[in-house]
Motif scaffolding. Structure first.
Motif, PDB file in Angstrom:
ATOM      1  N   UNK A   1       0.818  -1.219   0.000  1.00 18.94           N
ATOM      2  CA  UNK A   1       0.000   0.000   0.000  1.00 18.94           C
ATOM      3  C   UNK A   1       0.855   1.275   0.000  1.00 18.94           C
ATOM      4  N   UNK A   2       1.991   1.202  -0.680  1.00 21.19           N
ATOM      5  CA  UNK A   2       2.877   2.360  -0.805  1.00 21.19           C
ATOM      6  C   UNK A   2       2.301   3.290  -1.868  1.00 21.19           C
ATOM      7  N   UNK A   3       2.256   4.601  -1.636  1.00 22.57           N
ATOM      8  CA  UNK A   3       1.719   5.541  -2.625  1.00 22.57           C
ATOM      9  C   UNK A   3       2.398   5.411  -3.984  1.00 22.57           C
ATOM     10  N   UNK A   4       1.656   5.658  -5.041  1.00 19.18           N
ATOM     11  CA  UNK A   4       2.146   5.461  -6.411  1.00 19.18           C
ATOM     12  C   UNK A   4       3.435   6.231  -6.668  1.00 19.18           C
ATOM     13  N   UNK A   5       3.448   7.508  -6.280  1.00 20.66           N
ATOM     14  CA  UNK A   5       4.626   8.340  -6.543  1.00 20.66           C
ATOM     15  C   UNK A   5       5.862   7.813  -5.819  1.00 20.66           C
ATOM     16  N   UNK A   6       5.687   7.379  -4.576  1.00 22.74           N
ATOM     17  CA  UNK A   6       6.802   6.829  -3.801  1.00 22.74           C
ATOM     18  C   UNK A   6       7.281   5.519  -4.422  1.00 22.74           C
ATOM     19  N   UNK A   7       6.341   4.660  -4.817  1.00 23.56           N
ATOM     20  CA  UNK A   7       6.682   3.374  -5.437  1.00 23.56           C
ATOM     21  C   UNK A   7       7.427   3.581  -6.743  1.00 23.56           C
ATOM     22  N   UNK A   8       7.051   4.607  -7.491  1.00 21.64           N
ATOM     23  CA  UNK A   8       7.691   4.910  -8.768  1.00 21.64           C
ATOM     24  C   UNK A   8       9.158   5.281  -8.557  1.00 21.64           C
ATOM     25  N   UNK A   9       9.412   6.154  -7.598  1.00 18.59           N
ATOM     26  CA  UNK A   9      10.781   6.588  -7.299  1.00 18.59           C
ATOM     27  C   UNK A   9      11.604   5.430  -6.743  1.00 18.59           C
ATOM     28  N   UNK A  10      11.004   4.678  -5.841  1.00 18.87           N
ATOM     29  CA  UNK A  10      11.694   3.593  -5.151  1.00 18.87           C
ATOM     30  C   UNK A  10      12.102   2.473  -6.104  1.00 18.87           C
ATOM     31  N   UNK A  11      11.210   2.110  -7.023  1.00 14.24           N
ATOM     32  CA  UNK A  11      11.458   0.967  -7.902  1.00 14.24           C
ATOM     33  C   UNK A  11      12.422   1.286  -9.039  1.00 14.24           C
ATOM     34  N   UNK A  12      12.505   2.556  -9.432  1.00 14.75           N
ATOM     35  CA  UNK A  12      13.293   2.906 -10.617  1.00 14.75           C
ATOM     36  C   UNK A  12      14.794   3.023 -10.352  1.00 14.75           C
ATOM     37  N   UNK A  13      15.190   3.181  -9.099  1.00 15.04           N
ATOM     38  CA  UNK A  13      16.609   3.310  -8.766  1.00 15.04           C
ATOM     39  C   UNK A  13      17.074   2.050  -8.040  1.00 15.04           C
ATOM     40  N   UNK A  14      17.998   1.313  -8.657  1.00 17.61           N
ATOM     41  CA  UNK A  14      18.419   0.024  -8.111  1.00 17.61           C
ATOM     42  C   UNK A  14      19.044   0.148  -6.722  1.00 17.61           C
ATOM     43  N   UNK A  15      19.786   1.213  -6.487  1.00 14.27           N
ATOM     44  CA  UNK A  15      20.423   1.415  -5.189  1.00 14.27           C
ATOM     45  C   UNK A  15      19.385   1.463  -4.078  1.00 14.27           C
ATOM     46  N   UNK A  16      18.326   2.240  -4.293  1.00 17.53           N
ATOM     47  CA  UNK A  16      17.286   2.389  -3.272  1.00 17.53           C
ATOM     48  C   UNK A  16      16.388   1.153  -3.185  1.00 17.53           C
ATOM     49  N   UNK A  17      16.074   0.569  -4.336  1.00 19.89           N
ATOM     50  CA  UNK A  17      15.190  -0.605  -4.308  1.00 19.89           C
ATOM     51  C   UNK A  17      15.884  -1.790  -3.632  1.00 19.89           C
ATOM     52  N   UNK A  18      17.203  -1.925  -3.826  1.00 19.29           N
ATOM     53  CA  UNK A  18      17.945  -2.995  -3.149  1.00 19.29           C
ATOM     54  C   UNK A  18      17.935  -2.784  -1.632  1.00 19.29           C
ATOM     55  N   UNK A  19      18.108  -1.534  -1.214  1.00 20.77           N
ATOM     56  CA  UNK A  19      18.045  -1.233   0.221  1.00 20.77           C
ATOM     57  C   UNK A  19      16.670  -1.574   0.785  1.00 20.77           C
ATOM     58  N   UNK A  20      15.644  -1.192   0.045  1.00 21.35           N
ATOM     59  CA  UNK A  20      14.270  -1.454   0.491  1.00 21.35           C
ATOM     60  C   UNK A  20      14.025  -2.958   0.617  1.00 21.35           C
ATOM     61  N   UNK A  21      14.422  -3.716  -0.398  1.00 25.50           N
ATOM     62  CA  UNK A  21      14.180  -5.161  -0.395  1.00 25.50           C
ATOM     63  C   UNK A  21      14.828  -5.835   0.802  1.00 25.50           C
ATOM     64  N   UNK A  22      16.028  -5.380   1.165  1.00 24.42           N
ATOM     65  CA  UNK A  22      16.757  -6.005   2.275  1.00 24.42           C
ATOM     66  C   UNK A  22      16.272  -5.540   3.645  1.00 24.42           C
TER      67      UNK A  22
END
Length: 466
Positions: free
Chosen positions: A305-326
């Motif tokens: 239930x992450x807001x669309x705009x936040x999900x867009x930014x988070x998923x598009x940058x591998x550095x941040x998405x890797x941090x989030x996943x872990x």
């Protein structure tokens, strides 16, 4: 009507060796002309040996861009003389005998617009020219061959762009896609370059080369469109040519007449056999491909239930998405996403800052969990994050050193609240008749506690006192 097509060159920076020899693909760590061998220098008697991993990574890119992938691919010699090309020819691909490049036609979406991919080809990067001198009169050109032979994927688009903004958006999307695939690091100097072909209605196509960044490409395309429109309005013919971007003057400069394929005298590379890429290999590569950016985005939205705009930014940058996943769990996912996009991005917004950052995913998890449990406030968490990025210390150490712990003792909070009520009689009266106005008083309590007051407890106690 304006038509713009792109030729994007992306180095496969994640590979260990060059395309046809065992020299290092990461030429940036070497002194000039030390990362070379007889093969990448084209010395007589040397023979190229194709890097299998390069073919696999290039095929992955083709699949990610929805391109067709032929069963057999071939390599050709593109003959031309230039100082940075030691062999006087470049080993590349060309669709002479049908679709024999690593990728055929495909598409990528830019917003609601479909951009067509013409082909994707695997080739070797030439060397690098270095210009030294303070003026045109004493300019010296040096050549560093360390880069010669580095694996390079060229992505050619159809002229589907109509303005510079679409070009910039496409390159940003493509850059994120290549980084997410784990095949390239576009942030490295020279790792991702692009040439543009620009034409207006009634004029010939003009190629713009020598562009150092996406930002410069956007400016170069804008200038070239304006230049061609000016010529057309004065009935001056627009000739087909290659122009270079002059970064100092911010203009395009005529370089040479545009060559056709025939001018390069292509012929089949006899030292490299045709390469067969069967369905079994393609299925294996498909299974090894990471989750796509669009799939990540939808998962973040639907599952957490992450807001669309936040999900867009988070998923598009591998550095941040890797941090989030872990770092995330089902319970703290929104909090972790919020910390990354609201606070962390401002602290590590460059490649250099990321390299020096001491932050680990375990730090993020601890901060998010501590906010949710009420151990620290979001303000304290932001201060702690700044210190952790610099030092790598644990949250507990930072909280203890900087006294960032949550003020949740009722008696201590009541003293501060009573003081605020005495200092803000007008705000108190407004809060009695207009309940939302009480947030002003909460803010005042936060100021006095330097952001450490438990916001929920503060609000409850204020309501009781008022």
């Amino acid at each position: 009507m304006t038509k713009i097509g792109l030729e994007i060159h992306s180095q496969l920076t994640k590979l260990e060796s060059k395309l046809f020899c065992s020299c290092k693909a990461n030429y940036r760590e070497f002194e000039p002309n030390t990362n070379i061998c007889p093969i990448c220098m084209g010395l007589p008697g040397s023979l190229p040996r194709l890097n299998q991993k390069a073919v696999e990574k290039a095929t992955m890119i083709a699949m990610a861009l929805n391109c067709s992938t032929p069963e057999k691919i071939a390599f050709f010699r593109k003959n031309y003389f230039y100082p940075d090309l030691p062999k006087n020819f470049q080993i590349t691909q060309l669709n002479i005998y049908g679709d024999t490049s690593v990728g055929g036609t495909g598409t990528i979406m830019v917003g609601e617009k479909k951009i067509r991919i013409t082909r994707i080809q695997l080739e070797e990067d030439p060397g690098r020219l270095i210009y030294e001198g303070s003026s045109e009169k004493n300019l010296v050109t040096l050549v560093d061959y360390n880069r010669a032979g580095t694996p390079l994927v060229e992505i050619v688009t159809e002229p589907d762009f109509e303005n510079p903004r679409e070009v910039r958006e496409f390159l940003n999307i493509l850059s994120d896609l290549l980084e997410n695939l784990g095949v390239s690091d576009p942030s490295l100097e020279g790792a991702m370059r692009a040439d543009a072909n620009v034409s207006i209605e009634g004029g010939n196509k003009v190629e713009i080369k020598n562009i150092g960044s996406f930002h410069d490409l956007e400016k170069a395309v804008h200038f070239e469109i304006t230049r061609q429109q000016s010529l057309h309005s004065r009935d001056i013919p627009i000739i087909q040519e290659t122009r270079h971007w002059d970064d100092k003057r911010k203009i395009t400069v005529s370089s040479r007449s545009k060559e056709e394929d025939l001018d390069y005298r292509y012929f089949l590379e006899g030292d490299i056999p045709w390469i067969k890429i069967g369905n079994e290999i393609k299925e294996k590569l498909k299974s090894e491909m990471p989750e796509s950016i669009s799939s990540k985005k939808q998962r973040y939205i639907s599952k957490y239930n992450i807001p669309v705009q936040v999900a867009d930014v988070l998923s598009s940058d591998k550095f941040y998405s890797d941090l989030f996943e872990d770092a995330h769990t089902k319970e703290n996912a929104k909090e972790v996403a919020n910390i990354i996009t609201t606070d962390l991005m401002g602290l590590v917004d460059t490649r250099e800052k990321r390299a020096f950052s001491k932050l680990k995913s375990s730090h993020l998890k601890e901060i998010a969990d501590s906010i949710q449990s009420g151990r620290i406030t979001r303000t304290s968490a932001k201060n702690a994050l700044y210190e952790i990025v610099k030092s790598g210390k644990t949250l507990s150490e930072i909280v203890s050193e900087l006294d960032l712990g949550n003020v949740s003792d009722e008696s201590e909070l009541l003293k501060i609240i009573e003081l605020v009520i005495l200092e803000e009689p007008q705000a108190v009266e407004q809060a009695k008749s207009n309940p939302p106005a009480i947030n002003y008083l909460v803010g005042k309590v936060m100021q006095k506690t330097k952001g450490k007051a438990d916001p929920k407890l503060t609000l409850d106690l204020l309501k009781k006192k008022i």
